[in-house]
Write an enzyme that holds these catalytic residues in place. Structure first.
Site, PDB file in Angstrom:
ATOM      1  N   CYS A 181      -1.645  81.679  23.411  1.00  0.00           N
ATOM      2  CA  CYS A 181      -2.192  82.373  22.772  1.00  0.00           C
ATOM      3  C   CYS A 181      -3.528  82.059  22.109  1.00  0.00           C
ATOM      4  CB  CYS A 181      -1.391  82.510  21.419  1.00  0.00           C
ATOM      5  SG  CYS A 181       0.497  82.718  21.673  1.00  0.00           S
TER       6      CYS A 181
ATOM      7  N   HIS B 150      -3.093  82.168  13.792  1.00  0.00           N
ATOM      8  CA  HIS B 150      -2.283  82.840  14.601  1.00  0.00           C
ATOM      9  C   HIS B 150      -0.768  83.202  14.458  1.00  0.00           C
ATOM     10  CE1 HIS B 150       0.090  83.562  18.325  1.00  0.00           C
ATOM     11  NE2 HIS B 150       0.734  82.319  18.183  1.00  0.00           N
TER      12      HIS B 150
ATOM     13  N   GLU C  72      -1.313  85.923  28.499  1.00  0.00           N
ATOM     14  CA  GLU C  72      -0.216  84.929  28.923  1.00  0.00           C
ATOM     15  C   GLU C  72       0.645  85.989  29.561  1.00  0.00           C
ATOM     16  OE1 GLU C  72       1.850  82.634  26.213  1.00  0.00           O
ATOM     17  OE2 GLU C  72       0.553  83.590  24.636  1.00  0.00           O
TER      18      GLU C  72
ATOM     19  N   SER D  32       0.194  77.486  22.662  1.00  0.00           N
ATOM     20  CA  SER D  32       1.124  76.595  23.058  1.00  0.00           C
ATOM     21  C   SER D  32       0.587  75.841  24.238  1.00  0.00           C
ATOM     22  CB  SER D  32       2.411  77.069  23.116  1.00  0.00           C
ATOM     23  OG  SER D  32       3.232  77.642  21.982  1.00  0.00           O
TER      24      SER D  32
ATOM     25  N   THR E  13      11.439  87.495  17.212  1.00  0.00           N
ATOM     26  CA  THR E  13       9.875  87.315  17.273  1.00  0.00           C
ATOM     27  C   THR E  13       9.217  87.843  18.415  1.00  0.00           C
ATOM     28  OG1 THR E  13       9.793  85.029  18.330  1.00  0.00           O
ATOM     29  CG2 THR E  13      10.257  84.928  16.036  1.00  0.00           C
TER      30      THR E  13
ATOM     31  N   LYS F 203       3.419  78.684   5.889  1.00  0.00           N
ATOM     32  CA  LYS F 203       3.398  77.191   6.304  1.00  0.00           C
ATOM     33  C   LYS F 203       2.050  76.567   6.668  1.00  0.00           C
ATOM     34  CE  LYS F 203       8.118  77.810   8.027  1.00  0.00           C
ATOM     35  NZ  LYS F 203       9.263  77.036   7.815  1.00  0.00           N
TER      36      LYS F 203
HETATM   37  N1  CAA Z   1      17.943  84.497   4.192  1.00  0.00           N
HETATM   38  C1  CAA Z   1      16.679  83.893   4.215  1.00  0.00           C
HETATM   39  N2  CAA Z   1      16.172  83.115   4.945  1.00  0.00           N
HETATM   40  C2  CAA Z   1      16.862  82.512   5.948  1.00  0.00           C
HETATM   41  C3  CAA Z   1      18.241  82.762   5.978  1.00  0.00           C
HETATM   42  C4  CAA Z   1      18.848  83.871   5.333  1.00  0.00           C
HETATM   43  N3  CAA Z   1      20.039  84.302   5.329  1.00  0.00           N
HETATM   44  N4  CAA Z   1      18.895  82.109   7.210  1.00  0.00           N
HETATM   45  C5  CAA Z   1      17.604  81.239   7.559  1.00  0.00           C
HETATM   46  N5  CAA Z   1      16.641  81.582   6.853  1.00  0.00           N
HETATM   47  C6  CAA Z   1      15.407  81.008   6.902  1.00  0.00           C
HETATM   48  C7  CAA Z   1      15.490  79.520   7.253  1.00  0.00           C
HETATM   49  O1  CAA Z   1      15.761  78.620   6.147  1.00  0.00           O
HETATM   50  C8  CAA Z   1      14.144  79.290   7.993  1.00  0.00           C
HETATM   51  O2  CAA Z   1      13.034  79.014   7.080  1.00  0.00           O
HETATM   52  P1  CAA Z   1      12.203  77.799   6.898  1.00  0.00           P
HETATM   53  O3  CAA Z   1      11.572  77.753   8.498  1.00  0.00           O
HETATM   54  O4  CAA Z   1      11.283  78.006   5.955  1.00  0.00           O
HETATM   55  O5  CAA Z   1      13.222  76.387   6.805  1.00  0.00           O
HETATM   56  C9  CAA Z   1      13.822  80.625   8.694  1.00  0.00           C
HETATM   57  O6  CAA Z   1      14.645  81.448   7.978  1.00  0.00           O
HETATM   58  C10 CAA Z   1      14.134  80.578   9.984  1.00  0.00           C
HETATM   59  O7  CAA Z   1      15.530  80.046  10.389  1.00  0.00           O
HETATM   60  P2  CAA Z   1      15.792  78.909  11.396  1.00  0.00           P
HETATM   61  O8  CAA Z   1      14.818  77.736  11.415  1.00  0.00           O
HETATM   62  O9  CAA Z   1      17.302  78.495  11.273  1.00  0.00           O
HETATM   63  O10 CAA Z   1      15.480  79.835  12.624  1.00  0.00           O
HETATM   64  P3  CAA Z   1      15.835  79.626  14.272  1.00  0.00           P
HETATM   65  O11 CAA Z   1      15.786  78.300  14.483  1.00  0.00           O
HETATM   66  O12 CAA Z   1      16.894  80.591  14.745  1.00  0.00           O
HETATM   67  O13 CAA Z   1      14.558  80.223  14.947  1.00  0.00           O
HETATM   68  C11 CAA Z   1      12.200  79.678  15.395  1.00  0.00           C
HETATM   69  C12 CAA Z   1      13.275  79.708  14.401  1.00  0.00           C
HETATM   70  C13 CAA Z   1      12.545  78.283  15.925  1.00  0.00           C
HETATM   71  C14 CAA Z   1      10.724  79.719  14.968  1.00  0.00           C
HETATM   72  C15 CAA Z   1      12.672  80.705  16.471  1.00  0.00           C
HETATM   73  O14 CAA Z   1      12.150  82.025  15.998  1.00  0.00           O
HETATM   74  C16 CAA Z   1      11.953  80.658  17.635  1.00  0.00           C
HETATM   75  O15 CAA Z   1      11.967  79.683  18.811  1.00  0.00           O
HETATM   76  N6  CAA Z   1      10.490  81.449  17.994  1.00  0.00           N
HETATM   77  C17 CAA Z   1       9.820  81.458  19.248  1.00  0.00           C
HETATM   78  C18 CAA Z   1       8.870  80.090  19.204  1.00  0.00           C
HETATM   79  C19 CAA Z   1       7.597  80.380  18.082  1.00  0.00           C
HETATM   80  O16 CAA Z   1       7.572  81.363  17.512  1.00  0.00           O
HETATM   81  N7  CAA Z   1       7.368  79.260  17.557  1.00  0.00           N
HETATM   82  C20 CAA Z   1       5.889  79.286  16.649  1.00  0.00           C
HETATM   83  C21 CAA Z   1       5.015  78.166  16.821  1.00  0.00           C
HETATM   84  S1  CAA Z   1       4.639  78.045  18.758  1.00  0.00           S
HETATM   85  C22 CAA Z   1       3.330  79.369  18.436  1.00  0.00           C
HETATM   86  O17 CAA Z   1       2.851  79.871  17.635  1.00  0.00           O
HETATM   87  C23 CAA Z   1       3.039  80.198  20.129  1.00  0.00           C
HETATM   88  C24 CAA Z   1       3.770  81.372  20.162  1.00  0.00           C
HETATM   89  O18 CAA Z   1       2.919  82.345  19.724  1.00  0.00           O
HETATM   90  C25 CAA Z   1       5.074  81.321  20.644  1.00  0.00           C
END
Ligand code: CAA
Length: 389
Positions: free
Chosen positions: A111, A233, A79, A309, A152, A242
């Site tokens: 992916c 994945h 991709e 996605s 990521t 999860k």
């Molecule tokens: N110590 C320990 N853990 C902490 C922490 C700290 N100080 N601060 C936050 N955390 C934890 C949170 O509690 C959370 O855990 P849970 O999910 O278990 O609740 C985790 O860290 C992540 O924190 P946030 O949810 O606040 O993180 P965020 O909103 O800033 O970003 C995300 C998370 C949305 C996945 C982001 O990384 C993102 O947008 N990633 C790209 C998209 C992605 O990977 N999506 C996955 C599904 S889609 C897919 O799989 C296709 C692909 O390849 C992209």
């Protein structure tokens, strides 16, 4: 169908950024990345590497294991496309010196495309014993600087030889799949960085995993206890925890941390230090599992959840073959990961921000450390690849 993976090879760039460095620079507690997302390092691709060099470097060690003329199909999943028309696989075909009697095509569905390529290759190869397909999944995960997706990022490629009576993994017929038109993650043609509705994307991923597992279960009659391990994945490794918990929950089984970890742990190691490799990440997970699992997996069934996605998901399975250990590239993979160079935060941002001119005139890249191939530059709108001596 007795067809599947005969050999598997993984490659990632020679550079990485430690996520603790990223956390300090962005004012984020590094534990969010290391514990919350389950990531330690992310692979950074230098200007003279791209999906072609990553993919060709992954495939090169496999070329000693087969006769070139037996490879009649090359499927390249990505991709991170480099051309709207020409398949990236044709550059790889040239670099590897494959036979002209080989079909070459590029596949895309985020992916998931690596899985589409593997399944397609296996069904074709089941009908042509003695012949092989080369499946390459190669990607560079790139999000905006400072965005939630930034930690990521990653890069890498997996190459697999696929044939009848494979040495490593024979795929089962049954599969469960789920398609849905959603906007959770996408990259319009005019952008270098993906756009993502991050939290929504994780919800779609999890629901798709359960939908695919449910259909797979209805078709196969299998339950979680019929599997030695599961590979997912991996956009980041906590995602697998999860998803595995959701699948166990949907089957009415225990979902405590220990049970979840037991099913997936060995498959997470490589992704944790390379970051997301998009279409390659599920198969990077398989390489990590096969290389790192102390138990003998021969004769045991593995479960796979592939997610792209947009969205497309598939749950499928395969049985590990007797003597598979002799066909792995474990030492090669470990050496590759251990011998990378750590980048400073400034060097990472400089590489990220480097803009390559798009006027098509002559452009030559500075030489970074690469694998056996490098992207040398552009001239007359044509990309130029080189073997590294
Ligand atoms: N110590 C320990 N853990 C902490 C922490 C700290 N100080 N601060 C936050 N955390 C934890 C949170 O509690 C959370 O855990 P849970 O999910 O278990 O609740 C985790 O860290 C992540 O924190 P946030 O949810 O606040 O993180 P965020 O909103 O800033 O970003 C995300 C998370 C949305 C996945 C982001 O990384 C993102 O947008 N990633 C790209 C998209 C992605 O990977 N999506 C996955 C599904 S889609 C897919 O799989 C296709 C692909 O390849 C992209």
């Amino acid at each position: 169908m007795n067809a599947g993976i005969d050999a598997i090879s993984f490659y990632t760039s020679r550079y990485y950024l430690d996520l603790k460095t990223l956390g300090h620079a962005r004012g984020v507690d590094p534990a969010k990345y290391t514990k919350g997302l389950g990531q330690e390092k992310m692979g950074v691709v230098p200007p003279d590497e791209d999906i072609v060099t990553l993919g060709a470097s992954a495939a090169k060690p496999l070329m000693d294991r087969t006769r070139m003329e037996d490879i009649e199909l090359l499927l390249f999943a990505t991709e991170s496309g480099i051309d709207q028309s020409k398949a990236a696989g044709l550059f790889v075909h040239g670099l590897l010196g494959l036979s002209p009697r080989c079909r070459v095509v590029e596949l895309k569905e985020a992916c998931y495309a690596g899985t589409a390529a593997l399944r397609l290759a296996a069904s074709l190869m089941a009908r042509t014993p003695g012949k092989k397909a080369l499946v390459i999944a190669s990607d560079i995960a790139r999000y905006e600087l400072g965005s939630p997706g930034e930690p990521t990022q990653g890069c890498g490629a997996v190459a697999m030889l696929v044939c009848a009576n494979p040495a490593i993994l024979a795929l089962d017929e049954e599969a469960g799949f789920h398609a849905e038109d959603v906007m959770d993650f996408w990259r319009p043609n005019y952008r270098d960085e993906a756009l993502v509705d991050g939290k929504y994307s994780t919800r779609v991923y999890l629901q798709t995993a359960v939908n695919c597992w449910t259909q797979y279960g209805e078709r196969s009659g299998r339950k979680p206890e019929d599997f030695a391990r599961f590979c997912y994945h991996l956009p980041f490794t906590q995602m697998a925890r999860k998803a595995h918990a959701q699948i166990l929950r949907a089957s009415g089984g225990p979902t405590d941390a220990e049970t979840v970890a037991r099913g997936i742990q060995e498959g997470l190691g490589y992704n944790r230090v390379t970051g997301n490799t998009y279409s390659a990440s599920l198969y990077e997970g398989l390489a990590s599992l096969l290389d790192g699992c102390e138990a003998d997996l021969a004769g045991h069934r593995l479960g796979f959840f592939s997610y792209g996605s947009g969205s497309m998901g598939e749950f499928f399975s395969g049985v590990v073959q007797p003597g598979y250990q002799q066909h792995l590239l474990t030492q090669h993979h470990r050496k590759l990961l251990e011998s990378r160079t750590e980048l400073s935060f400034q060097a990472y941002e400089d590489i990220f921000n480097l803009k390559v001119p798009t006027d098509g005139w002559d452009y030559v890249f500075a030489q970074y450390c690469t694998g056996p191939y490098r992207f040398g530059g552009v001239g007359g709108h044509k990309r130029r690849y080189e073997e590294v001596s």
